[in-house]
Design a protein around this motif. Structure first.
Motif, mmCIF file in Angstrom:
data_model
loop_
_atom_site.group_PDB
_atom_site.id
_atom_site.type_symbol
_atom_site.label_atom_id
_atom_site.label_comp_id
_atom_site.label_asym_id
_atom_site.label_seq_id
_atom_site.Cartn_x
_atom_site.Cartn_y
_atom_site.Cartn_z
ATOM 1 N N VAL A 56 0.835 -1.202 0.000
ATOM 2 C CA VAL A 56 0.000 0.000 0.000
ATOM 3 C C VAL A 56 0.871 1.254 0.000
ATOM 4 O O VAL A 56 0.633 2.197 -0.769
ATOM 5 C CB VAL A 56 -0.943 0.010 1.228
ATOM 6 C CG1 VAL A 56 -1.686 1.338 1.319
ATOM 7 C CG2 VAL A 56 -1.929 -1.144 1.154
ATOM 8 N N GLU A 57 1.893 1.277 0.830
ATOM 9 C CA GLU A 57 2.781 2.448 0.915
ATOM 10 C C GLU A 57 3.547 2.658 -0.382
ATOM 11 O O GLU A 57 3.694 3.789 -0.860
ATOM 12 C CB GLU A 57 3.749 2.270 2.082
ATOM 13 C CG GLU A 57 3.063 2.338 3.446
ATOM 14 C CD GLU A 57 4.026 2.061 4.589
ATOM 15 O OE1 GLU A 57 5.164 1.606 4.305
ATOM 16 O OE2 GLU A 57 3.646 2.280 5.762
ATOM 17 N N HIS A 88 -3.332 11.383 0.352
ATOM 18 C CA HIS A 88 -4.090 10.962 1.522
ATOM 19 C C HIS A 88 -3.391 9.822 2.267
ATOM 20 O O HIS A 88 -2.723 8.987 1.659
ATOM 21 C CB HIS A 88 -5.488 10.475 1.113
ATOM 22 C CG HIS A 88 -6.335 11.529 0.488
ATOM 23 N ND1 HIS A 88 -7.036 12.451 1.219
ATOM 24 C CD2 HIS A 88 -6.594 11.814 -0.810
ATOM 25 C CE1 HIS A 88 -7.698 13.252 0.400
ATOM 26 N NE2 HIS A 88 -7.443 12.877 -0.834
ATOM 27 N N LYS A 89 -3.584 9.814 3.575
ATOM 28 C CA LYS A 89 -3.155 8.669 4.374
ATOM 29 C C LYS A 89 -4.280 7.638 4.336
ATOM 30 O O LYS A 89 -5.422 7.935 4.704
ATOM 31 C CB LYS A 89 -2.867 9.086 5.809
ATOM 32 C CG LYS A 89 -2.376 7.934 6.674
ATOM 33 C CD LYS A 89 -2.131 8.384 8.107
ATOM 34 C CE LYS A 89 -1.679 7.192 8.961
ATOM 35 N NZ LYS A 89 -1.476 7.587 10.383
ATOM 36 N N VAL A 90 -3.969 6.439 3.905
ATOM 37 C CA VAL A 90 -4.989 5.416 3.694
ATOM 38 C C VAL A 90 -4.915 4.364 4.803
ATOM 39 O O VAL A 90 -3.842 3.860 5.129
ATOM 40 C CB VAL A 90 -4.803 4.735 2.322
ATOM 41 C CG1 VAL A 90 -5.868 3.675 2.111
ATOM 42 C CG2 VAL A 90 -4.850 5.771 1.208
ATOM 43 N N THR A 91 -6.077 4.047 5.372
ATOM 44 C CA THR A 91 -6.184 2.981 6.366
ATOM 45 C C THR A 91 -6.700 1.721 5.684
ATOM 46 O O THR A 91 -7.633 1.792 4.878
ATOM 47 C CB THR A 91 -7.147 3.374 7.496
ATOM 48 O OG1 THR A 91 -6.744 4.629 8.046
ATOM 49 C CG2 THR A 91 -7.141 2.331 8.602
ATOM 50 N N TYR A 118 -14.077 3.231 0.906
ATOM 51 C CA TYR A 118 -15.064 4.222 1.344
ATOM 52 C C TYR A 118 -14.344 5.312 2.125
ATOM 53 O O TYR A 118 -13.197 5.151 2.547
ATOM 54 C CB TYR A 118 -16.161 3.570 2.208
ATOM 55 C CG TYR A 118 -15.707 3.150 3.588
ATOM 56 C CD1 TYR A 118 -15.897 3.990 4.692
ATOM 57 C CD2 TYR A 118 -15.094 1.920 3.807
ATOM 58 C CE1 TYR A 118 -15.484 3.606 5.955
ATOM 59 C CE2 TYR A 118 -14.671 1.536 5.062
ATOM 60 C CZ TYR A 118 -14.875 2.382 6.139
ATOM 61 O OH TYR A 118 -14.453 2.006 7.388
ATOM 62 N N GLY A 119 -15.013 6.450 2.297
ATOM 63 C CA GLY A 119 -14.447 7.560 3.064
ATOM 64 C C GLY A 119 -13.903 8.659 2.162
ATOM 65 O O GLY A 119 -13.303 8.385 1.124
ATOM 66 N N THR A 120 -14.128 9.909 2.584
ATOM 67 C CA THR A 120 -13.658 11.064 1.819
ATOM 68 C C THR A 120 -12.423 11.689 2.449
ATOM 69 O O THR A 120 -11.370 11.789 1.827
ATOM 70 C CB THR A 120 -14.774 12.124 1.712
ATOM 71 O OG1 THR A 120 -15.920 11.548 1.080
ATOM 72 C CG2 THR A 120 -14.311 13.325 0.902
ATOM 73 N N PHE A 121 -12.551 12.111 3.699
ATOM 74 C CA PHE A 121 -11.440 12.780 4.382
ATOM 75 C C PHE A 121 -10.470 11.778 5.008
ATOM 76 O O PHE A 121 -9.284 12.060 5.158
ATOM 77 C CB PHE A 121 -11.984 13.732 5.450
ATOM 78 C CG PHE A 121 -12.932 14.758 4.902
ATOM 79 C CD1 PHE A 121 -12.469 15.800 4.113
ATOM 80 C CD2 PHE A 121 -14.303 14.666 5.143
ATOM 81 C CE1 PHE A 121 -13.340 16.742 3.590
ATOM 82 C CE2 PHE A 121 -15.180 15.602 4.633
ATOM 83 C CZ PHE A 121 -14.699 16.638 3.855
ATOM 84 N N HIS A 122 -10.988 10.611 5.380
ATOM 85 C CA HIS A 122 -10.156 9.539 5.931
ATOM 86 C C HIS A 122 -10.437 8.266 5.126
ATOM 87 O O HIS A 122 -11.148 7.370 5.595
ATOM 88 C CB HIS A 122 -10.453 9.324 7.419
ATOM 89 C CG HIS A 122 -10.272 10.552 8.251
ATOM 90 N ND1 HIS A 122 -9.020 11.046 8.581
ATOM 91 C CD2 HIS A 122 -11.172 11.409 8.793
ATOM 92 C CE1 HIS A 122 -9.166 12.144 9.303
ATOM 93 N NE2 HIS A 122 -10.455 12.399 9.441
ATOM 94 N N PRO A 123 -9.922 8.179 3.909
ATOM 95 C CA PRO A 123 -10.235 7.045 3.034
ATOM 96 C C PRO A 123 -9.721 5.721 3.588
ATOM 97 O O PRO A 123 -8.656 5.661 4.217
ATOM 98 C CB PRO A 123 -9.526 7.398 1.727
ATOM 99 C CG PRO A 123 -8.452 8.354 2.110
ATOM 100 C CD PRO A 123 -8.966 9.117 3.278
ATOM 101 N N SER A 124 -10.500 4.679 3.338
ATOM 102 C CA SER A 124 -10.157 3.349 3.848
ATOM 103 C C SER A 124 -10.364 2.311 2.763
ATOM 104 O O SER A 124 -11.289 2.414 1.953
ATOM 105 C CB SER A 124 -11.028 3.001 5.062
ATOM 106 O OG SER A 124 -10.910 3.979 6.060
ATOM 107 N N ILE A 125 -9.512 1.305 2.782
ATOM 108 C CA ILE A 125 -9.639 0.153 1.885
ATOM 109 C C ILE A 125 -9.965 -1.061 2.750
ATOM 110 O O ILE A 125 -9.334 -1.278 3.788
ATOM 111 C CB ILE A 125 -8.342 -0.102 1.105
ATOM 112 C CG1 ILE A 125 -8.036 1.073 0.167
ATOM 113 C CG2 ILE A 125 -8.429 -1.405 0.300
ATOM 114 C CD1 ILE A 125 -6.696 0.956 -0.534
#
Length: 314
Positions: free
Chosen positions: A142-143, A153-156, A169-176
């Protein structure tokens, strides 16, 4: 009330007419228009549906192009249903009780739907975010891909046992979310696809398209518009991903879409998330057909479509 209804109808028409032109021309010139260009056209329609340009046009006209005429004699000016400015502020003049009820019901209905969606999303997030991914190899992938794609963006990343396609999903805190259908051997392809959704802010535009659906629910064309946004988002994402893949990787990508859709069970609402694949056979066939096909931009055609859409919306 009448002014509000007319404004909504004008906004709906301003978005619908260029959308009809878009549908007609994209059908005729299907092989010559890229999904990325289609996505830009849909964003333009989205803007027209949401921003009250007819009202802005009215203010601009009367501010810069209209010359006030002096009133002669005793002239009666009706302020019924008008927005009136006084020393204490603005108010809507002479609105009847029935009109107030209709306006109140409309605002309450929208508020209830938005509140319901917010609560659903909050519950959904709490359920999904219980298992943060801890595999160092996947985190490294991912990194590495985020850096390669210049993602800001920082992705979780979460993992879940859902029998659904991997999704974002997510706009300000996007997640996979990597589900049980995530093929371990092809994780870089899946993650690259999800990161592209994040880079393109697709989740935000999906929610704005749903807002259009709520505001203009009386317009049958907005339901086609919403579906088109969902499908074109995936096609544009595929096109962007293809730029990074070799011919063999493109074949693996198409095979992966088919196999994931075949195994999927509908456990996640597609309106909340951006799915890697879904078991809609017609759309899946359309996606797979376009994999590996480079659509060379036709500058004259694209410019003509843009001019036509802007003209018809005006």
């Amino acid at each position: 009330m009448k002014s509000l209804i007319l404004l909504l109808i004008a906004m709906s028409a301003a978005g619908t007419f260029p959308f009809i032109i878009y549908i007609a021309l994209s059908t005729i010139f299907d092989n010559y228009i890229s999904a990325r260009f289609r996505y830009r056209c849909l964003k333009y329609c989205l803007l027209l549906y949401l921003v009250p340009f007819p009202l802005l046009k009215y203010f601009i006209y009367h501010r810069y192009f209209s010359t006030p005429k002096p009133l002669n004699g005793n002239v009666v000016i009706s302020l019924t249903g008008k927005i009136v400015q006084t020393s204490t502020g603005f108010y809507l003049n002479s609105v009847g009780s029935l009109q107030k009820i209709f306006i109140g019901l409309w605002i309450c209905s929208l508020s209830i739907i938005i509140f319901y969606k917010a609560i659903n999303f909050s519950r959904f997030h709490r359920k999904i975010s219980q298992n943060v991914l801890s595999d160092p190899e996947i985190i490294k992938i991912v990194e590495m891909l985020s850096q390669e794609m210049q993602l800001q963006h920082k992705v979780t990343v979460y993992e879940n046992s859902l029998a659904s396609s991997p999704f974002t999903y997510g706009t300000f805190h996007p997640s996979i979310v990597l589900t049980s259908l995530s093929d371990k051997n092809n994780l870089p392809l899946i993650i690259r696809h999800e990161l592209q959704h994040i880079k393109s802010h697709d989740f935000l535009f999906r929610q704005l398209a749903f807002l259009v659906l709520m505001l203009h629910c009386y317009n049958p064309f907005v339901y086609f518009f919403f579906r088109e946004v969902i499908e074109v988002q995936e096609l544009a994402c595929d096109e962007n991903v293809m730029k990074y893949l070799s011919r063999e990787e493109q074949r693996c990508y198409g095979y992966l879409l088919i196999m994931t859709a075949a195994k999927e069970r509908s456990e996640v609402k597609s309106r909340i998330t951006l799915m890697f694949s879904k078991n809609n056979r017609i759309f899946l066939k359309r996606r797979v057909k376009r994999i590996g096909i480079f659509v060379k931009p036709k500058i004259a055609l694209n410019v003509s479509i843009i001019i036509f859409m802007i003209s018809i919306s005006c």
